[in-house]
Design a protein around this motif. Structure first.
Motif, mmCIF file in Angstrom:
data_model
loop_
_atom_site.group_PDB
_atom_site.id
_atom_site.type_symbol
_atom_site.label_atom_id
_atom_site.label_comp_id
_atom_site.label_asym_id
_atom_site.label_seq_id
_atom_site.Cartn_x
_atom_site.Cartn_y
_atom_site.Cartn_z
ATOM 1 N N MET A 148 0.869 -1.165 0.000
ATOM 2 C CA MET A 148 0.000 0.000 0.000
ATOM 3 C C MET A 148 0.911 1.221 0.000
ATOM 4 N N GLU A 149 1.309 1.647 -1.212
ATOM 5 C CA GLU A 149 2.418 2.582 -1.356
ATOM 6 C C GLU A 149 2.146 3.930 -0.704
ATOM 7 N N MET A 150 0.886 4.405 -0.752
ATOM 8 C CA MET A 150 0.593 5.713 -0.152
ATOM 9 C C MET A 150 0.841 5.699 1.355
ATOM 10 N N ILE A 151 0.518 4.573 2.015
ATOM 11 C CA ILE A 151 0.743 4.460 3.450
ATOM 12 C C ILE A 151 2.221 4.248 3.743
ATOM 13 N N ASP A 152 2.880 3.454 2.924
ATOM 14 C CA ASP A 152 4.306 3.196 3.092
ATOM 15 C C ASP A 152 5.105 4.497 3.016
ATOM 16 N N LEU A 153 4.796 5.342 2.037
ATOM 17 C CA LEU A 153 5.486 6.621 1.892
ATOM 18 C C LEU A 153 5.230 7.529 3.089
ATOM 19 N N ALA A 159 8.740 8.857 9.966
ATOM 20 C CA ALA A 159 9.854 8.355 10.775
ATOM 21 C C ALA A 159 11.099 9.211 10.607
ATOM 22 N N GLU A 160 11.236 9.886 9.473
ATOM 23 C CA GLU A 160 12.370 10.787 9.271
ATOM 24 C C GLU A 160 12.249 12.035 10.143
ATOM 25 N N ILE A 161 11.012 12.404 10.486
ATOM 26 C CA ILE A 161 10.768 13.584 11.324
ATOM 27 C C ILE A 161 10.704 13.194 12.793
ATOM 28 N N GLU A 162 9.979 12.108 13.091
ATOM 29 C CA GLU A 162 9.874 11.586 14.456
ATOM 30 C C GLU A 162 10.234 10.104 14.412
ATOM 31 N N PRO A 163 11.452 9.724 14.770
ATOM 32 C CA PRO A 163 11.890 8.329 14.633
ATOM 33 C C PRO A 163 10.965 7.316 15.301
ATOM 34 N N HIS A 164 10.302 7.690 16.396
ATOM 35 C CA HIS A 164 9.418 6.734 17.060
ATOM 36 C C HIS A 164 8.219 6.361 16.207
ATOM 37 N N ALA A 165 7.921 7.141 15.155
ATOM 38 C CA ALA A 165 6.789 6.834 14.275
ATOM 39 C C ALA A 165 7.015 5.542 13.506
ATOM 40 N N PHE A 211 -3.636 14.070 -2.558
ATOM 41 C CA PHE A 211 -2.984 12.994 -1.809
ATOM 42 C C PHE A 211 -2.955 13.321 -0.319
ATOM 43 N N TRP A 212 -2.611 14.532 0.034
ATOM 44 C CA TRP A 212 -2.365 14.915 1.413
ATOM 45 C C TRP A 212 -3.643 15.085 2.237
ATOM 46 N N HIS A 213 -4.686 15.633 1.646
ATOM 47 C CA HIS A 213 -5.884 16.002 2.396
ATOM 48 C C HIS A 213 -6.477 14.853 3.221
ATOM 49 N N ARG A 240 7.870 17.350 3.386
ATOM 50 C CA ARG A 240 8.738 16.228 3.026
ATOM 51 C C ARG A 240 8.064 15.338 1.980
ATOM 52 N N LEU A 241 6.786 15.058 2.180
ATOM 53 C CA LEU A 241 6.054 14.240 1.210
ATOM 54 C C LEU A 241 5.880 14.969 -0.117
ATOM 55 N N ALA A 242 5.615 16.261 -0.058
ATOM 56 C CA ALA A 242 5.445 17.037 -1.290
ATOM 57 C C ALA A 242 6.724 17.043 -2.114
ATOM 58 N N LYS A 243 7.861 17.145 -1.452
ATOM 59 C CA LYS A 243 9.145 17.110 -2.154
ATOM 60 C C LYS A 243 9.363 15.763 -2.817
ATOM 61 N N ARG A 244 8.938 14.708 -2.144
ATOM 62 C CA ARG A 244 9.138 13.357 -2.659
ATOM 63 C C ARG A 244 8.198 13.042 -3.817
ATOM 64 N N LEU A 245 6.961 13.528 -3.750
ATOM 65 C CA LEU A 245 5.940 13.136 -4.723
ATOM 66 C C LEU A 245 5.733 14.140 -5.845
#
Length: 263
Positions: A148-153, A159-165, A211-213, A240-245
């Protein structure tokens, strides 16, 4: 203490529909094409959510009746309003305490078994309610392999922002959602010779905001986590997601594992 379920928000049916329900509807049709269920059957739909599978069964499988249940009263109310077919009835209920006994031709569960704490007990309950020779079927996203790529991304960026995520990622929470894992689960539950197959769809978004909403609506594990972030952390995640997508259009793969077996 296990905090992995802390953000699993299962309410507000309209919001969940925008996040996951629309993709579940696409997947449900593919699932029924693969399942080839008998016509005129009495069904039990476990974890019906906003009614994606229930609606698909009514449209494609010519059922005699469907009893659909979900632990969320909000989802049940939404599905009851959305489906509006006299062949379908909806109740609040638990997958490990099903109401019927040997009275169902087909029992199915769509994208829910991974959220059931005792999956073996749930599968045994599903077998209990089936008539002899009845069909048991379910499907789950292929989380461990990024299916489920949208959730994986989302979780990788979080996790890059909050490692515990990272510990909240469904890929880590549900490692059994593979062909081998599902085969082992079926064996534990006494399901003989299950047929296990992949089903794929695409999730498509006109632009990044589309995608984000849905992640800002709070319905589901990732949206629940997203809306409990501080304003600053949520904005960092969005950027971060906007830069990636990029701005879109965006097309991401969605892969599920489907299982069917006879009692």
């Amino acid at each position: 203490m296990d905090r992995s379920t802390e953000f699993d928000a299962w309410s507000v049916g309209h919001n969940y529909e925008q996040y996951m329900g629309r993709w579940s509807r696409q997947l449900a049709g593919r699932f029924l094409d693969w399942l080839k269920p008998p016509r005129g059957a009495d069904w039990l739909d476990i974890g019906c959510g906003t009614g994606a599978l229930t609606g698909a069964i009514l449209e494609r499988a010519a059922p005699h009746s469907i009893l659909a249940l979900d632990p969320s009263a909000d989802f049940v109310a939404y599905a009851r309003r959305a489906v509006g077919d006299d062949r379908a009835s909806f109740i609040v209920g638990d997958a490990t305490a099903l109401p019927a006994t040997a009275s169902v031709d087909v029992v199915a569960a769509a994208l829910v078994l991974n959220f059931v704490p005792d999956r073996v007990a749930a599968l045994r309950q599903m077998q209990r309610v089936l008539k002899p020779g009845g069909m048991l079927a379910f499907y789950v996203w292929d989380y461990p392999r990024g299916g489920m790529e949208m959730i994986d991304l989302f979780w990788k960026a979080a996790a890059e922002i909050e490692p515990h995520a990272a510990a909240l990622d469904e890929a880590l929470r549900f490692p059994f959602c593979t062909d081998a894992g599902l085969a082992a689960l079926c064996d534990d539950a006494g399901l003989a010779a299950p047929d296990i197959e992949t089903i794929e769809i695409d999730t498509e978004f006109a632009d990044f905001e589309a995608f984000w909403h849905p992640f800002t609506l709070g319905a589901g594990p990732a949206p629940g986590y997203c809306m409990k972030l501080s304003v600053e952390a949520r904005e960092a995640l969005r950027q971060r997601l906007a830069k990636r997508l990029g701005n879109g259009p965006i097309r991401l793969a969605a892969r599920a594992w489907a299982v069917k077996a006879r009692r």
